[in-house]
Enzyme design. Structure first.
Site, mmCIF file in Angstrom:
data_model
loop_
_atom_site.group_PDB
_atom_site.id
_atom_site.type_symbol
_atom_site.label_atom_id
_atom_site.label_comp_id
_atom_site.label_asym_id
_atom_site.label_seq_id
_atom_site.Cartn_x
_atom_site.Cartn_y
_atom_site.Cartn_z
ATOM 1 N N HIS A 1 -30.811 -1.158 9.325
ATOM 2 C CA HIS A 1 -29.928 -0.227 8.249
ATOM 3 C C HIS A 1 -29.178 -0.264 7.173
ATOM 4 C CE1 HIS A 1 -27.367 3.026 8.453
ATOM 5 N NE2 HIS A 1 -26.564 2.440 8.113
ATOM 6 N N HIS B 1 -20.552 11.774 7.057
ATOM 7 C CA HIS B 1 -19.770 11.237 6.742
ATOM 8 C C HIS B 1 -18.686 13.196 6.871
ATOM 9 C CE1 HIS B 1 -22.761 9.387 4.562
ATOM 10 N NE2 HIS B 1 -21.755 7.962 4.389
ATOM 11 N N ARG C 1 0.698 -1.513 0.180
ATOM 12 C CA ARG C 1 0.177 0.079 -0.195
ATOM 13 C C ARG C 1 0.873 1.632 -0.291
ATOM 14 N NH1 ARG C 1 -3.493 -0.053 4.770
ATOM 15 N NH2 ARG C 1 -2.039 -1.897 5.472
ATOM 16 N N LYS D 1 -20.644 3.355 -6.990
ATOM 17 C CA LYS D 1 -19.706 2.231 -6.609
ATOM 18 C C LYS D 1 -19.694 1.877 -7.935
ATOM 19 C CE LYS D 1 -20.495 -0.177 -2.567
ATOM 20 N NZ LYS D 1 -19.645 -0.382 -2.142
HETATM 21 C C1 MET Z 1 -21.928 0.933 6.458
HETATM 22 S S1 MET Z 1 -23.321 0.488 7.963
HETATM 23 C C2 MET Z 1 -22.596 0.798 9.294
HETATM 24 C C3 MET Z 1 -23.775 0.030 10.552
HETATM 25 C C4 MET Z 1 -23.014 0.161 11.405
HETATM 26 N N1 MET Z 1 -23.093 -0.984 12.671
HETATM 27 C C5 MET Z 1 -22.538 0.899 12.336
HETATM 28 O O1 MET Z 1 -22.979 1.731 12.697
HETATM 29 O O2 MET Z 1 -20.326 1.274 12.030
HETATM 30 ZN ZN LIG Z 2 -24.960 3.023 6.967
#
Ligand code: MET
Ligand SMILES: [Zn+2]
Length: 755
Positions: A631, A684, A24, A117
């Site tokens: 989720h 993010h 890397r 993606k």
């Molecule tokens: C990419 S979804 C992530 C869900 C996981 N439970 C988190 O909170 O990190």
């Molecule tokens: Zn997520």
């Protein structure tokens, strides 16, 4: 005829090779540069080292034809945008390198281009922005420089670009473009520039160029197929150009096959691993062309069945002009080499092939093909048998209204319950402890003390801020799939098996190689510990079967659905154990539900049915009063909302803040009949959302969903954020919820519809 002045395509090649470096190196060089610890010159030097090593290495492995311009400082689609000068004005600055990184990563005053993606892989590309006024201009610098650089090492290469049709199909309309505008409308202008790029390469003495057209393996409209025809008629009839090799991969050319076959391009690449087109059809359509036969998979980590591959190659050779042995797609999607994987079981090791081993297979197959007599080919065996069995059904839970009532009574939650998606910040102490554990410098009990301390911290924060359903924060996991893979039989984890996900980001997918079993409970003790710290409900946190399978390299000797169901059984056992330990809210994450979706529509329903079946198998063992959450990260749920609905989870949380509540505009989402938590802040970004922003989003949610079904949560997990950011953001979220609750409370003159 171009074919005459073009030298024949050499006997073996690969469509691309990992570019992050075996250690890397490029990742580290990029991050040093971004952090201001290295100069642009130092970054370029590392880039040159990675390229030189790659070319020399591929040649030393015996490969005949070497690709170039497959190196990238960030992404190959972005590189192609730059080659066309399709750089939105807002990013332009004095330094081309910084302009490039501003598009990829943003700059202080400008957000990056969107990233999404790459087909059905875990690689992400940067989405180019094309408008009616985008001025295209050929910028062949990078492609020419790489070819020249290789030439200086005594190596001829084949520059690779994303082809014009795929490039425009993947692009999005620039902001302000008139309604109905699509980047493909600019095909004519773009073709002109591709023509000039090809001329520049020809002037450099390049004899072949590769144009990647993976978009041709998905369903295409008649107009899109016309674009393919127009593109390659045009480029094919140019005189000042190298030989043209159009590479398709990730599936079948389907209706695009006869279209591309009738254009004057000299070579066509076909994916013979994923493709289902009979060899005879390929041979008949592509007679007279060079066929670059992708018989070695670039998408998995398994050795190639030599006899079958050779039989396919021989059958093809009976029909077409010339057969070149190749990979099914770029090797970008597999780790560099098995050489340093000393920790793997020898029996497993014998079944594996990473990029270098796959290159060796290509070389060996080319040798065998050359030696094989050109006799009547025996037909390639049909490997795609298998019947669609009926879906197993697990209807052990009561209908939703019955469950909802049982859960309301059992959990006694307030209106608009506030929760998080699972992970809390992975602190420096925690990362350091994990690294020390891996080096054998920290005893397991000490590491586990660290994990418990992190759980306690997360729980205390949530209690203090007033969240309703707490989480333990997932400190024991470095990764939501790897952690489960490490605790399940049938998986192996590698030491150096890094694969680029985007930019400098790499993941190390586990290898699902055998039957999956859960030898012992995995998360129960952490959930139990968290519960012991608080009276509030603590949500158990699991990764779902589809996501575990999607983010692993998986065995190919069983149908995908069966692999998924095995994993589902392991998750199901964990759900039952959590429930028995008194955990009454259990979240089973499926952020990858959409990811394995077949590229062709005809196969999508069957896939979704199986993915849903796997999820229900995992979760349907829970009793009515246990609340099952799921989720999903993305919000463009439109194409899969029916599947999400069929998951039958009691509560579904999705990303929404990042995309400004787009999910709320989906009619199917409004009609969604169970609990729904559209994220109210974007995790993010390190930015702490303003109170007003969160409240506005929540108001928008309450305008379209009945309050009794609404949950309040961030877009996704918090592991990449700091505690400081998280505490501030969660406090804002809780306060906004409090104000909304007060307005919802029954008052003589108002009702919830007035919110
Ligand atoms: C990419 S979804 C992530 C869900 C996981 N439970 C988190 O909170 O990190
Ligand atoms: Zn997520």
């Amino acid at each position: 005829m171009p074919a005459e002045r073009t030298s024949p395509f050499p006997a073996s090649t690969v469509l691309g090779y990992p570019r992050i470096g075996p250690d890397r190196e490029l990742k580290r060089a990029l991050e040093r540069y971004w952090d201001g610890h290295a100069t642009a010159g130092e970054l370029r030097q590392e880039g040159a080292r990675v390229r030189e090593r790659t070319w020399r290495h591929l040649r030393s492995l015996g490969l005949d034809a070497l690709p170039s311009n497959t190196f990238s400082y960030y992404d190959q689609v972005l590189d192609t945008a730059v080659a066309l000068d399709a750089v939105p004005e807002r990013y332009r600055g004095p330094s081309p390198l910084d302009t490039y990184f501003a598009m990829a990563r943003g700059a202080p005053d400008v957000a990056p281009l969107r990233m999404t993606k790459w087909f059905d892989t875990n690689y992400h590309y940067i989405v180019p922005e094309i408008g009616p006024d985008t001025v295209f201009r050929p910028v062949p610098d990078k492609a020419v420089a790489e070819a020249r650089e290789a030439r200086a090492l005594g190596l001829d290469t084949r520059p690779v670009l994303i082809g014009p049709v795929t490039f425009l199909l993947l692009a999005q309309a620039a902001p302000g473009a008139p309604k109905g505008f699509h980047p493909l409308d600019r095909l004519g202008d773009v073709l002109d520039v591709y023509g000039r790029l090809l001329a520049a390469l020809a002037a450099e003495g390049v004899s072949w160029a590769q144009l990647d057209e993976p978009a041709l393996v998905a369903d295409r409209t008649g107009a899109e197929l016309d674009a393919v025809r127009q593109a390659y008629e045009h480029l094919g009839t140019l005189t000042a150009r190298p030989g043209l090799f159009v590479a398709s991969y990730f599936g079948d050319l389907g209706e695009a096959l006869p279209v591309i076959a009738r254009t004057p391009v000299e070579a066509v690449g076909v994916d013979l691993v994923r493709g289902r087109t009979p060899v005879r059809t390929l041979g008949e359509e592509l007679a007279g062309k060079t066929v670059v036969a992708g018989v070695v998979s670039g998408r998995d980590v398994w050795r190639t069945g030599r006899d079958r591959a050779l039989a396919t190659l021989r059958a093809l050779r009976a029909h077409v002009d010339r057969v070149v042995v190749s990979t099914s797609c770029s090797l970008l999607h597999v780790p560099h080499s098995l050489e340093r994987e000393t920790g793997l079981d020898p029996a497993l090791l014998r079944r594996l092939a990473f990029a270098d081993e796959k290159v060796a297979e290509v070389v060996e197959l080319a040798r065998l093909l050359k030696a094989a007599p050109r006799v009547e080919p025996f037909p390639a065996p049909d490997v795609h048998g298998g019947t669609e069995a009926g879906l197993p059904v697990w209807e052990t839970r009561s209908p939703y209204p019955v469950r909802a009532a049982a859960q309301a009574e059992h959990l006694g939650l307030p209106a608009l319950p506030v929760t998080t998606i699972g992970s809390f910040p992975q602190t420096d102490e925690l990362r350091a402890a994990r690294a020390a554990l891996a080096r054998g410098e920290l005893p397991v009990p000490d590491y586990e003390d660290r994990v418990r301390a992190e759980i306690e911290r997360a729980v205390r924060v949530q209690e203090r801020l007033g969240l309703d359903v707490l989480v333990h924060g997932e400190p024991e996991r470095n990764d939501m799939v790897q952690y489960f893979a490490e605790h399940l039989d049938g998986f192996a984890v590698t030491r150096h098996g890094w694969v680029q996900s985007y930019g400098s980001r790499c993941t190390r997918p586990p290898i699902l190689h055998g039957d999956v079993h859960r030898p012992a409970p995995i998360t129960v003790r952490w959930a139990r510990y968290a519960r012991s710290l608080t009276d509030r409900p603590v949500k158990g946190m699991l990764t779902g079967p589809v996501t575990i399978v999607a983010w692993s390299f998986r065995r190919d000797d069983l149908p995908l659905r069966e692999v998924m169901l095995q994993v589902a059984d392991a998750v199901r056992a964990e759900v039952l154990d959590l429930e028995a330990a008194g955990v009454s809210v259990i979240q089973v994450d499926e952020p990858a539900l959409r990811e394995l979706m077949p590229l062709r529509r005809a196969a999508q329903d069957a896939y979704l049915a199986w993915a849903v079946a796997a999820y229900r198998r995992a979760t349907s063992g829970a009793g009515d009063r246990t609340q099952i959450h799921t989720h999903l990260c993305y919000s463009d749920a439109d194409q899969i909302i029916a599947a999400v609905d069929a998951l039958d989870a009691d509560v579904t949380t999705v990303e929404s803040a990042r995309s400004h509540g787009r999910v709320l505009r989906e009619p199917a989402v409004r009609d969604f009949g169970r609990g729904l938590g559209p994220g109210v802040y974007d995790i993010h970004s390190p930015r702490v959302p303003a109170a007003g922003e969160v409240e506005e989003l929540l108001e928008a949610v309450l305008r379209v969903l009945p309050a009794e079904r609404v949950w309040v949560n961030p877009d996704c997990g918090l592991k990449t954020r700091t505690y400081e950011q998280v505490e501030a953001a969660l406090a804002t979220m809780v306060a906004a919820t409090g104000r909304l609750r007060a307005r919802l409370a029954p008052q003589p003159s108002s009702s919830s519809s007035s919110v």
